[in-house]
Design an enzyme around this catalytic site. Structure first.
Site, short mmCIF file in Angstrom:
data_model
loop_
_atom_site.label_atom_id
_atom_site.label_comp_id
_atom_site.label_asym_id
_atom_site.label_seq_id
_atom_site.Cartn_x
_atom_site.Cartn_y
_atom_site.Cartn_z
N ASP A 1 20.75 10.94 -45.32
CA ASP A 1 22.01 10.79 -46.03
C ASP A 1 22.04 11.88 -47.11
OD1 ASP A 1 24.40 9.57 -47.05
OD2 ASP A 1 23.18 8.66 -48.61
N ASP B 1 24.21 11.83 -50.68
CA ASP B 1 24.25 11.36 -52.06
C ASP B 1 23.24 10.24 -52.31
OD1 ASP B 1 26.40 12.94 -53.26
OD2 ASP B 1 27.66 11.99 -51.74
#
Length: 215
Positions: A7, A9
């Site tokens: 991922d 953030d």
């Protein structure tokens, strides 16, 4: 193991606090005075259009798009000095030395992705943007798309996520998922399906797991 899926953030860098600040700033003029708990419950891990339609259903599509643009512009203003989470660069080297593919799978819009990757000096073999697909996280589609484009089975990949929404997406695609406790309740990550929780990429539990895994 033939691929590591990340991922963006809260996983590559501690950007969640910056997104939180940006969201709370742009929502305030609309009468929404949020806090950290509000951000985690209603915003973190969700797609921007969904957030706006749920929190500000009275906005027109044009108004909603303008608010999203303002929020992302504010985020990039705040995110001028980013550093990779501890241990991440070592993990990237580890994967490269073993010819393990590295992919980015994110709900973030392209301008933010480009900004963060440039700030970190990071490159990936594959980047999957949820905004270019029919559905984003927590739907499994972004991770299924990554597997398809890499030509891999779910059992050949390992995912890293920091939110329950992201964990559900990866686990829903059948991928073993490690949760990073950088911003969300650890219990929520476990309930979403993470099999291991780590503080960051220097966590000894991650390296013990990698040592035990065949590559």
């Amino acid at each position: 193991m033939r691929a590591l899926l990340f991922d963006l953030d809260g996983t590559l860098a501690d950007t969640d606090r910056l997104h939180e600040q940006a969201w709370l700033e742009v929502l305030l003029p609309h009468g929404i005075r949020g806090d950290h708990a509000f951000y985690q419950q209603h915003i973190s891990g969700h797609l921007n259009p969904e957030i706006v339609s749920r929190l500000l259903p009275w906005l027109s599509q044009t108004e909603g798009s303008a608010l999203i643009e303002a929020k992302e512009r504010r985020f990039r203003e705040l995110a001028q000095s980013l550093e990779a989470l501890p241990g991440l660069e070592e993990l990237w080297r580890w994967a490269t030395e073993r010819s393990v593919a590295q992919a980015l799978v994110t709900n973030a819009p392209r301008p933010n992705v480009e900004h963060v990757l440039q700030a970190l000096g990071a490159e990936f073999d594959l980047v999957v943007l949820a905004e270019e697909l029919a559905a984003g996280k927590p739907d499994p589609l972004p991770y299924r798309t990554a597997l398809e484009r890499l030509g891999l089975e779910a059992g050949e990949a390992l995912a890293f996520e920091d939110s329950p929404s992201g964990v559900r997406s990866a686990v829903g695609a059948g991928i073993r998922t490690i949760g990073l406790t950088t911003g969300h309740d650890p219990q929520g990550l476990l309930e979403a399906g993470a099999f291991l929780l780590i503080d960051d990429f220097s966590d000894r539990r991650l390296w013990e797991y990698l040592e035990e895994s065949k590559t």
